[in-house]
Design an enzyme around this catalytic site. Structure first.
Site, PDB file in Angstrom:
ATOM      1  N   VAL A  26      11.817 -22.881   0.962  1.00 37.78           N
ATOM      2  CA  VAL A  26      12.763 -22.918  -0.060  1.00 37.78           C
ATOM      3  C   VAL A  26      13.179 -23.975  -0.363  1.00 37.78           C
ATOM      4  O   VAL A  26      13.445 -24.638  -1.298  1.00 37.78           O
ATOM      5  CB  VAL A  26      13.610 -21.493   0.167  1.00 37.78           C
ATOM      6  CG1 VAL A  26      14.853 -21.650  -1.054  1.00 37.78           C
ATOM      7  CG2 VAL A  26      12.889 -20.254   0.037  1.00 37.78           C
TER       8      VAL A  26
ATOM      9  N   GLY B  96      -5.844 -12.114   9.256  1.00 40.15           N
ATOM     10  CA  GLY B  96      -5.928 -11.344   8.144  1.00 40.15           C
ATOM     11  C   GLY B  96      -5.266 -11.752   6.756  1.00 40.15           C
ATOM     12  O   GLY B  96      -5.655 -11.732   5.829  1.00 40.15           O
TER      13      GLY B  96
ATOM     14  N   THR C 209       1.756 -15.749  13.808  1.00 38.87           N
ATOM     15  CA  THR C 209       1.507 -14.624  14.566  1.00 38.87           C
ATOM     16  C   THR C 209       1.667 -15.020  16.083  1.00 38.87           C
ATOM     17  O   THR C 209       1.398 -16.061  16.573  1.00 38.87           O
ATOM     18  CB  THR C 209       0.037 -14.196  14.496  1.00 38.87           C
ATOM     19  OG1 THR C 209      -0.469 -13.240  15.379  1.00 38.87           O
ATOM     20  CG2 THR C 209      -1.008 -15.408  14.615  1.00 38.87           C
TER      21      THR C 209
ATOM     22  N   ASP D 212       0.232 -13.687  18.328  1.00 37.55           N
ATOM     23  CA  ASP D 212      -1.292 -13.859  18.978  1.00 37.55           C
ATOM     24  C   ASP D 212      -2.015 -15.124  19.423  1.00 37.55           C
ATOM     25  O   ASP D 212      -2.623 -15.599  20.084  1.00 37.55           O
ATOM     26  CB  ASP D 212      -2.350 -12.954  18.328  1.00 37.55           C
ATOM     27  CG  ASP D 212      -1.890 -11.538  18.119  1.00 37.55           C
ATOM     28  OD1 ASP D 212      -0.898 -10.980  18.872  1.00 37.55           O
ATOM     29  OD2 ASP D 212      -2.292 -10.891  17.119  1.00 37.55           O
TER      30      ASP D 212
ATOM     31  N   GLY E 214      -1.481  -8.884  21.848  1.00 42.43           N
ATOM     32  CA  GLY E 214      -2.612 -10.155  21.498  1.00 42.43           C
ATOM     33  C   GLY E 214      -3.634  -9.656  20.492  1.00 42.43           C
ATOM     34  O   GLY E 214      -4.687 -10.441  20.254  1.00 42.43           O
TER      35      GLY E 214
ATOM     36  N   GLY F 119       2.374 -17.013  37.056  1.00 42.84           N
ATOM     37  CA  GLY F 119       1.997 -17.083  38.580  1.00 42.84           C
ATOM     38  C   GLY F 119       1.167 -15.843  39.037  1.00 42.84           C
ATOM     39  O   GLY F 119       1.122 -15.531  39.927  1.00 42.84           O
TER      40      GLY F 119
ATOM     41  N   LYS G 142       0.711 -11.226  50.999  1.00 40.32           N
ATOM     42  CA  LYS G 142       1.697 -11.690  49.947  1.00 40.32           C
ATOM     43  C   LYS G 142       2.606 -10.175  49.592  1.00 40.32           C
ATOM     44  O   LYS G 142       2.291  -9.174  49.981  1.00 40.32           O
ATOM     45  CB  LYS G 142       0.676 -11.444  48.461  1.00 40.32           C
ATOM     46  CG  LYS G 142       0.001 -12.709  48.470  1.00 40.32           C
ATOM     47  CD  LYS G 142      -0.558 -12.852  46.948  1.00 40.32           C
ATOM     48  CE  LYS G 142      -1.444 -14.367  46.765  1.00 40.32           C
ATOM     49  NZ  LYS G 142      -1.615 -14.623  45.367  1.00 40.32           N
TER      50      LYS G 142
ATOM     51  N   HIS H 157       3.858  -9.205  46.865  1.00 41.19           N
ATOM     52  CA  HIS H 157       3.559  -8.597  45.461  1.00 41.19           C
ATOM     53  C   HIS H 157       2.106  -9.029  45.032  1.00 41.19           C
ATOM     54  O   HIS H 157       1.621  -9.783  45.451  1.00 41.19           O
ATOM     55  CB  HIS H 157       4.974  -8.943  44.530  1.00 41.19           C
ATOM     56  CG  HIS H 157       4.524 -10.576  44.174  1.00 41.19           C
ATOM     57  ND1 HIS H 157       5.775 -11.117  44.866  1.00 41.19           N
ATOM     58  CD2 HIS H 157       3.703 -11.062  43.638  1.00 41.19           C
ATOM     59  CE1 HIS H 157       5.412 -12.552  44.503  1.00 41.19           C
ATOM     60  NE2 HIS H 157       4.385 -12.473  43.662  1.00 41.19           N
TER      61      HIS H 157
ATOM     62  N   ARG I  57       2.270  -0.032  39.961  1.00 42.54           N
ATOM     63  CA  ARG I  57       3.174   0.265  38.748  1.00 42.54           C
ATOM     64  C   ARG I  57       2.536  -0.229  37.614  1.00 42.54           C
ATOM     65  O   ARG I  57       1.681  -1.380  37.567  1.00 42.54           O
ATOM     66  CB  ARG I  57       4.536   0.305  38.975  1.00 42.54           C
ATOM     67  CG  ARG I  57       5.074   0.856  40.091  1.00 42.54           C
ATOM     68  CD  ARG I  57       5.347   2.423  39.598  1.00 42.54           C
ATOM     69  NE  ARG I  57       6.321   3.011  40.474  1.00 42.54           N
ATOM     70  CZ  ARG I  57       5.846   3.783  41.367  1.00 42.54           C
ATOM     71  NH1 ARG I  57       4.445   3.952  41.792  1.00 42.54           N
ATOM     72  NH2 ARG I  57       6.543   4.548  42.371  1.00 42.54           N
TER      73      ARG I  57
HETATM   74  O1  F6P Z   1      -0.869  -9.411  15.510  1.00 47.20           O
HETATM   75  C1  F6P Z   1       0.358  -9.162  16.226  1.00 47.20           C
HETATM   76  C2  F6P Z   1       0.422  -7.842  17.079  1.00 47.20           C
HETATM   77  O2  F6P Z   1       1.730  -7.852  17.768  1.00 47.20           O
HETATM   78  C3  F6P Z   1      -0.767  -7.638  17.966  1.00 47.20           C
HETATM   79  O3  F6P Z   1      -0.299  -8.588  19.087  1.00 47.20           O
HETATM   80  C4  F6P Z   1      -0.541  -6.356  18.159  1.00 47.20           C
HETATM   81  O4  F6P Z   1      -1.895  -5.701  18.497  1.00 47.20           O
HETATM   82  C5  F6P Z   1      -0.332  -5.740  16.803  1.00 47.20           C
HETATM   83  O5  F6P Z   1       0.268  -6.817  16.168  1.00 47.20           O
HETATM   84  C6  F6P Z   1       0.412  -4.732  16.747  1.00 47.20           C
HETATM   85  O6  F6P Z   1       0.412  -4.090  15.515  1.00 47.20           O
HETATM   86  P1  F6P Z   1       1.377  -2.998  15.121  1.00 47.20           P
HETATM   87  O7  F6P Z   1       2.810  -3.395  14.956  1.00 47.20           O
HETATM   88  O8  F6P Z   1       0.844  -2.647  13.575  1.00 47.20           O
HETATM   89  O9  F6P Z   1       1.297  -1.914  15.968  1.00 47.20           O
END
Ligand code: F6P
Length: 325
Positions: free
Chosen positions: A26, A106, A127, A129, A172, A187, A215, A217, A249
């Protein structure tokens, strides 16, 4: 054609850094004498004509805020021809000469569709990801990585106290980039990602080996898109708990990774990319995405950006394996 008014939208999943990016878009536009119209809720808002006029004041006080103040929507909704026509009609009616779109792969596909229809578009990768080609980093990745890392550090504290193994699932989508970097920086004893195949038995062996080595953990970082997610691994390990040594866990980090105040790195990246995108659009560049390559801000044709998925850094994966001794 001279650009006098531009639109800006955020599409697909949000991420920390979208707001400082909008602020830069902007204010750079205004400084170049160009008006800015904000499109609410991404491509959905574009198809519905959800436009708001933006001033320098509209984007005041947002650089430190997560999410996107314009709102967003899944970018798949823009795929149909009918929707694209509605979008073009709305853009023309509002006398918008060019569009900046911020989002993931996308969103870049949607931007390319508009470009192919002859509308001037410049994309900005955003993103968590970090799976968009044409840039070393997408906006939001650094903050999400630090959030995931903080969680891994905390989990390690309690894992060490009780001598446990933890499966930590990181977001991701189809990419293992976030999990790989979080695992390497945290790590982890093992990183499970979609790009490098593994068997359930490999996870079981890693946990047993860590126990036998003495180790305190064992941290396994798993990408949500890996062949086996954390839930599937936990189910398998449950059946073999006698051999594991450690009690196991699982923590799924989920959407906590998408929120929060953007890191300094993300704010600077968002600011640089936002300003550059406007400069390129006003200068007459079309159908490109701006990105950070090395320390240079560059523009790559959208057609190239969407042609192939972004590869992970295989060297980093092997480094993570080597150091997990
Ligand atoms: O693309 C970002 C992301 O957070 C991905 O890591 C994840 O798979 C997806 O979006 C989750 O999408 P939504 O918020 O629609 O569940």
């Amino acid at each position: 054609m001279a650009i006098r008014r531009i639109g800006v939208l955020t599409s697909g999943s949000d991420g920390p850094g979208f707001n400082p990016c909008l602020c830069a878009v902007v204010r750079m536009a205004i400084s170049l004498g160009v008006e800015v119209v904000g499109v609410r809720r991404g491509f959905t808002g574009l198809m519905n004509g959800e436009f708001i006029s933006l001033s320098a004041r509209s984007v005041g006080g947002i650089v430190h805020k997560g999410g996107t103040f314009l709102g967003t929507s899944p970018s798949v909704e823009f795929a149909g021809r009918r929707g694209q026509m509605e979008a073009l009609r709305n853009l023309n009616e509002a006398e918008i000469d060019g569009l900046i779109v911020i989002g993931g792969d996308g969103t870049m596909r949607g931007a390319q569709q508009l470009h192919e229809l002859g509308f001037p578009v410049v994309g900005i990768p955003g993103t968590i990801d970090n799976d968009v080609p044409g840039t070393d980093f997408s906006i939001g990745f650094d903050t999400a990585l630090n959030t995931a890392l903080d969680a891994i550090d905390r989990i390690k504290d309690t894992a060490t106290s009780l001598q446990r193994a933890f499966l930590v699932e990181v977001m991701g989508r189809k990419s293992g980039n976030l999990a790989l970097m979080a695992g390497l920086a945290g790590g982890a004893e093992m990183v499970g990602i979609p790009e490098e195949d593994f068997e359930l038995d490999d996870v079981a062996r890693t946990i047993t080996d860590a126990y036998v080595k003495g180790k305190a953990h064992c941290i396994i970082v798993v990408a949500e898109g890996a062949r086996f997610n954390a839930t599937a691994i936990a189910d398998y390990l449950q059946q073999r708990r006698e051999e594991a040594g450690f009690t196991v866990r699982m923590t799924i980090l989920g959407h906590v990774q998408r929120g929060g105040s953007p890191s300094a790195f993300d704010r600077l990246l968002a600011t640089r990319l936002g300003a550059f995108a406007v400069e390129r659009l006003v200068a007459g560049e079309r159908g490109v995405m701006v990105g950070l390559v090395g320390n240079e801000i560059v523009a790559t044709p959208l057609a190239e950006v969407i042609a192939h998925p972004k590869a992970i850094d295989v060297g980093m994966f092997h480094l993570a394996e080597t150091l997990a001794k």
